[in-house]
Scaffold this motif. Structure first.
Motif, PDB file in Angstrom:
ATOM      1  N   MET A   1       1.129  -1.053   0.034  1.00 31.47           N
ATOM      2  CA  MET A   1       0.344  -0.398   0.198  1.00 31.47           C
ATOM      3  C   MET A   1       0.682   1.056   0.250  1.00 31.47           C
ATOM      4  SD  MET A   1      -2.874   0.642   2.980  1.00 31.47           S
ATOM      5  CE  MET A   1      -3.762  -0.678   3.233  1.00 31.47           C
ATOM      6  N   GLU A   5      -2.167   5.899  -0.477  1.00 33.32           N
ATOM      7  CA  GLU A   5      -3.469   4.855   0.975  1.00 33.32           C
ATOM      8  C   GLU A   5      -3.736   4.622   1.924  1.00 33.32           C
ATOM      9  OE1 GLU A   5      -2.141   1.784  -2.379  1.00 33.32           O
ATOM     10  OE2 GLU A   5      -3.605   2.000  -3.339  1.00 33.32           O
ATOM     11  N   GLN A   6      -2.480   4.683   2.544  1.00 39.48           N
ATOM     12  CA  GLN A   6      -2.291   4.443   4.132  1.00 39.48           C
ATOM     13  C   GLN A   6      -2.712   5.735   4.760  1.00 39.48           C
ATOM     14  OE1 GLN A   6       2.346   4.299   4.329  1.00 39.48           O
ATOM     15  NE2 GLN A   6       1.898   1.935   4.796  1.00 39.48           N
ATOM     16  N   TYR A   7      -2.808   6.946   3.886  1.00 33.96           N
ATOM     17  CA  TYR A   7      -3.430   8.082   4.233  1.00 33.96           C
ATOM     18  C   TYR A   7      -3.961   8.013   4.699  1.00 33.96           C
ATOM     19  CZ  TYR A   7      -3.943  13.050   5.444  1.00 33.96           C
ATOM     20  OH  TYR A   7      -4.544  14.795   5.902  1.00 33.96           O
ATOM     21  N   GLN A   8      -5.582   7.843   3.554  1.00 35.29           N
ATOM     22  CA  GLN A   8      -6.684   7.572   3.326  1.00 35.29           C
ATOM     23  C   GLN A   8      -7.445   6.936   3.662  1.00 35.29           C
ATOM     24  OE1 GLN A   8      -7.057   7.137  -1.041  1.00 35.29           O
ATOM     25  NE2 GLN A   8      -7.182   8.791  -1.582  1.00 35.29           N
ATOM     26  N   ASN A   9      -6.682   6.089   4.385  1.00 30.35           N
ATOM     27  CA  ASN A   9      -7.443   4.879   5.832  1.00 30.35           C
ATOM     28  C   ASN A   9      -6.894   5.073   6.797  1.00 30.35           C
ATOM     29  OD1 ASN A   9      -7.813   2.044   6.488  1.00 30.35           O
ATOM     30  ND2 ASN A   9      -5.665   1.667   6.742  1.00 30.35           N
ATOM     31  N   HIS A  10      -6.131   5.872   6.675  1.00 25.19           N
ATOM     32  CA  HIS A  10      -5.921   6.438   8.465  1.00 25.19           C
ATOM     33  C   HIS A  10      -6.578   7.495   8.813  1.00 25.19           C
ATOM     34  CE1 HIS A  10      -3.780   7.422  12.080  1.00 25.19           C
ATOM     35  NE2 HIS A  10      -3.895   8.792  11.573  1.00 25.19           N
ATOM     36  N   LYS A  12      -9.650   7.199   7.371  1.00 27.19           N
ATOM     37  CA  LYS A  12     -10.794   7.326   7.121  1.00 27.19           C
ATOM     38  C   LYS A  12     -11.727   5.939   8.859  1.00 27.19           C
ATOM     39  CE  LYS A  12     -13.657   3.675   5.456  1.00 27.19           C
ATOM     40  NZ  LYS A  12     -13.556   1.894   4.539  1.00 27.19           N
ATOM     41  N   GLN A  13     -10.682   5.539   9.337  1.00 24.49           N
ATOM     42  CA  GLN A  13     -10.554   4.859  10.596  1.00 24.49           C
ATOM     43  C   GLN A  13     -10.844   6.209  11.630  1.00 24.49           C
ATOM     44  OE1 GLN A  13      -6.397   2.862  11.513  1.00 24.49           O
ATOM     45  NE2 GLN A  13      -7.634   1.639  10.293  1.00 24.49           N
ATOM     46  N   GLU A  16     -14.461   6.697  11.312  1.00 26.92           N
ATOM     47  CA  GLU A  16     -15.270   6.283  11.660  1.00 26.92           C
ATOM     48  C   GLU A  16     -15.332   6.607  13.177  1.00 26.92           C
ATOM     49  OE1 GLU A  16     -14.010   2.563  10.353  1.00 26.92           O
ATOM     50  OE2 GLU A  16     -15.228   3.164   8.727  1.00 26.92           O
TER      51      GLU A  16
END
Length: 112
Positions: A1, A5-10, A12-13, A16
């Protein structure tokens, strides 16, 4: 990744987690508002009773005594209620910041 993508996932978490804590925040805001309203209602009633008693004073000395009694009687409840509400605000700030507790530059932008 990759880093994006890591930044976007972070993000998103954390989004949430923030949404999950929104219910707790709403409950605490409601409790704080209720505490302020209850104290204001009690203070208004006590103030009205004080002014009625003050209006019936027969002398300046009696008026001073009534005022002194009212001030002494109101001080401790005011301090106690202020501390209680301050603790509620403290808890609110902890809940509001909880979703961001693990957010650091290293977690957000790995590989920099």
């Amino acid at each position: 990744m990759n880093s994006i993508e890591q930044y976007q996932n972070h993000l998103k978490q954390h989004g949430e987690a923030t949404m999950a804590s929104a219910g707790d925040l709403a409950k605490h805001f409601h409790a704080i508002a209720a505490a302020h309203a209850d104290y204001a209602k009690r203070s208004f009633k006590e103030g009205a009773a004080f002014f009625e008693k003050l209006a019936s004073a027969k002398s300046l000395q009696e008026a001073i005594e009534i005022r002194t009694e009212y001030t002494k009687a109101g001080y401790e409840p005011f301090v106690a209620e202020s501390k209680r509400i301050a603790e509620m605000y403290n808890e609110l700030s902890k809940i509001a910041l909880k979703p961001f507790g693990g957010m650091t530059r290293e977690n957000v932008l790995p590989g920099d």
